[in-house]
Design a protein around this motif. Structure first.
Motif, mmCIF file in Angstrom:
data_model
loop_
_atom_site.group_PDB
_atom_site.id
_atom_site.type_symbol
_atom_site.label_atom_id
_atom_site.label_comp_id
_atom_site.label_asym_id
_atom_site.label_seq_id
_atom_site.Cartn_x
_atom_site.Cartn_y
_atom_site.Cartn_z
ATOM 1 N N SER A 1 -2.573 -2.135 3.524
ATOM 2 C CA SER A 1 -2.086 -3.360 3.661
ATOM 3 C C SER A 1 -0.523 -3.359 3.317
ATOM 4 C CB SER A 1 -2.776 -4.273 2.445
ATOM 5 O OG SER A 1 -2.431 -3.798 1.048
ATOM 6 N N LYS A 2 0.107 -2.499 2.501
ATOM 7 C CA LYS A 2 1.335 -2.211 2.196
ATOM 8 C C LYS A 2 2.217 -1.764 3.606
ATOM 9 C CE LYS A 2 5.155 -1.829 -0.325
ATOM 10 N NZ LYS A 2 5.955 -3.242 -0.467
ATOM 11 N N ASP A 3 1.565 -1.075 4.324
ATOM 12 C CA ASP A 3 2.142 -0.367 5.710
ATOM 13 C C ASP A 3 1.924 -1.629 6.696
ATOM 14 O OD1 ASP A 3 2.587 1.086 7.674
ATOM 15 O OD2 ASP A 3 0.569 1.748 8.345
ATOM 16 N N ILE A 4 0.841 -2.381 6.854
ATOM 17 C CA ILE A 4 0.509 -3.322 7.947
ATOM 18 C C ILE A 4 1.275 -4.663 7.543
ATOM 19 C CG2 ILE A 4 -1.085 -4.545 9.348
ATOM 20 C CD1 ILE A 4 -2.621 -1.978 9.125
ATOM 21 N N PHE A 5 1.079 -5.055 6.226
ATOM 22 C CA PHE A 5 1.411 -6.508 5.681
ATOM 23 C C PHE A 5 2.857 -6.388 5.014
ATOM 24 C CE2 PHE A 5 -3.271 -6.756 5.861
ATOM 25 C CZ PHE A 5 -3.472 -7.089 7.259
ATOM 26 N N ASP A 6 3.295 -5.574 4.625
ATOM 27 C CA ASP A 6 4.369 -5.318 3.652
ATOM 28 C C ASP A 6 4.153 -6.022 2.211
ATOM 29 O OD1 ASP A 6 6.018 -3.904 5.609
ATOM 30 O OD2 ASP A 6 6.796 -5.835 6.542
ATOM 31 N N ILE A 7 2.773 -5.863 1.950
ATOM 32 C CA ILE A 7 2.466 -6.431 0.732
ATOM 33 C C ILE A 7 1.296 -5.690 0.448
ATOM 34 C CG2 ILE A 7 1.081 -8.255 1.687
ATOM 35 C CD1 ILE A 7 1.454 -9.693 -0.703
ATOM 36 N N SER A 8 1.095 -5.125 -1.031
ATOM 37 C CA SER A 8 -0.085 -4.474 -1.246
ATOM 38 C C SER A 8 -1.250 -5.347 -1.767
ATOM 39 C CB SER A 8 0.232 -3.462 -2.401
ATOM 40 O OG SER A 8 -0.905 -2.821 -2.955
ATOM 41 N N LEU A 9 -2.188 -5.167 -1.012
ATOM 42 C CA LEU A 9 -3.558 -6.127 -1.302
ATOM 43 C C LEU A 9 -4.643 -5.109 -1.692
ATOM 44 C CD1 LEU A 9 -3.129 -8.476 1.768
ATOM 45 C CD2 LEU A 9 -2.647 -8.866 -0.739
ATOM 46 N N THR A 10 -5.877 -5.908 -2.078
ATOM 47 C CA THR A 10 -6.972 -5.271 -2.862
ATOM 48 C C THR A 10 -7.926 -5.767 -2.085
ATOM 49 O OG1 THR A 10 -7.540 -6.780 -4.430
ATOM 50 C CG2 THR A 10 -6.084 -4.829 -5.097
ATOM 51 N N ALA A 11 -9.153 -5.042 -1.925
ATOM 52 C CA ALA A 11 -10.269 -5.648 -1.059
ATOM 53 C C ALA A 11 -10.637 -6.963 -1.806
ATOM 54 C CB ALA A 11 -11.527 -4.596 -1.180
ATOM 55 N N MET A 12 -10.522 -7.263 -2.898
ATOM 56 C CA MET A 12 -10.892 -8.394 -3.406
ATOM 57 C C MET A 12 -9.908 -9.426 -2.967
ATOM 58 S SD MET A 12 -12.915 -10.284 -4.998
ATOM 59 C CE MET A 12 -13.954 -9.452 -6.491
ATOM 60 N N ASP A 13 -8.558 -9.067 -2.859
ATOM 61 C CA ASP A 13 -7.749 -10.102 -2.504
ATOM 62 C C ASP A 13 -7.994 -10.658 -1.010
ATOM 63 O OD1 ASP A 13 -6.026 -9.914 -4.814
ATOM 64 O OD2 ASP A 13 -4.738 -8.337 -3.895
ATOM 65 N N LEU A 14 -8.268 -9.630 -0.096
ATOM 66 C CA LEU A 14 -8.820 -10.005 1.321
ATOM 67 C C LEU A 14 -9.969 -10.897 1.412
ATOM 68 C CD1 LEU A 14 -7.958 -6.424 2.476
ATOM 69 C CD2 LEU A 14 -6.706 -8.691 3.072
ATOM 70 N N ARG A 15 -10.886 -10.566 0.461
ATOM 71 C CA ARG A 15 -12.252 -11.328 0.143
ATOM 72 C C ARG A 15 -11.958 -12.855 -0.295
ATOM 73 N NH1 ARG A 15 -17.140 -9.377 -0.493
ATOM 74 N NH2 ARG A 15 -17.538 -10.022 -2.569
ATOM 75 N N ASN A 16 -11.077 -12.789 -1.347
ATOM 76 C CA ASN A 16 -10.881 -14.102 -1.628
ATOM 77 C C ASN A 16 -9.917 -14.956 -0.451
ATOM 78 O OD1 ASN A 16 -11.982 -13.745 -3.973
ATOM 79 N ND2 ASN A 16 -10.148 -13.053 -5.056
ATOM 80 N N ALA A 17 -9.244 -14.171 0.037
ATOM 81 C CA ALA A 17 -8.131 -14.793 1.288
ATOM 82 C C ALA A 17 -9.175 -15.428 2.502
ATOM 83 C CB ALA A 17 -7.300 -13.934 1.673
#
Length: 186
Positions: free
Chosen positions: A143-159
């Motif tokens: 996520s840091k590489d692709i979106f320039d922000i570090s995300l967790t699996a839970m962040d992605l599930r919540n999004a």
């Protein structure tokens, strides 16, 4: 309802899920076989999490490729049949992969980078599946590489959940979505 409004407020800080999808799709369109293994691994992980239903990390552990799941078989599977249909099978849940970019990147990954029976491996020499810790670390790095922000699996599930709530599903759809995402025990 008041609960829905409170949930929407909690989810406000999350990135827009459609924007994440668009970024991943743009990356996939640029893909060639010259990517390093780690770059491709990051892209495959993010693709599975944003171009399909993002599942819990445990669902991706030991995820195996198959053409057809034998009856009475447990475990989690990525099915690619003779007609090039792709599906995830997580326990009893079958999730059809409809996104053509995800199908494309899975095919490139399977045939050009990862010839093992496991979908997620930590490096090109590995014959074993990634552990939960390795998957979580890879999600953060990817996520840091692709979106320039570090995300967790839970962040992605919540999004993803935020994205679905914005579509204004009825109560039965909300219950079904919650079950698929593992927020409700059946």
């Amino acid at each position: 309802t008041r609960q829905e409004e409170e949930l929407k407020e909690k989810l406000e800080f999350l990135p827009d899920f459609q924007s994440l999808r668009n970024i991943v799709k743009a990356r996939i369109k640029e893909v060639d076989f010259n990517l390093q293994f780690s770059e491709m691994k990051h892209l495959i992980i993010m693709s599975m999490l944003v171009l399909s239903v993002p599942m819990k990390v445990s669902s991706y552990m030991g995820l195996k490729y198959t053409f057809a799941v034998p009856p009475k078989t447990t475990g989690n599977w990525l099915i690619n049949d003779d007609e090039d249909n792709w599906e995830f099978k997580f326990g009893d849940q079958l999730i059809k992969i409809v996104d053509n970019d995800l199908k494309k990147i899975l095919d490139i990954w399977k045939n050009g980078y990862n010839m093992t029976k496991y979908v997620l491996i930590s490096n090109e020499d590995s014959k074993k599946p990634m552990t939960a810790k390795e998957i979580r670390n890879s999600i953060s790095l990817a996520s840091k590489d692709i979106f320039d922000i570090s995300l967790t699996a839970m962040d992605l599930r919540n999004a993803y959940m935020k994205h679905l709530i914005e579509l204004d599903p009825d109560i039965e759809q909300k219950i079904q979505i919650s079950k698929i995402l593992g927020y409700v025990n059946t």
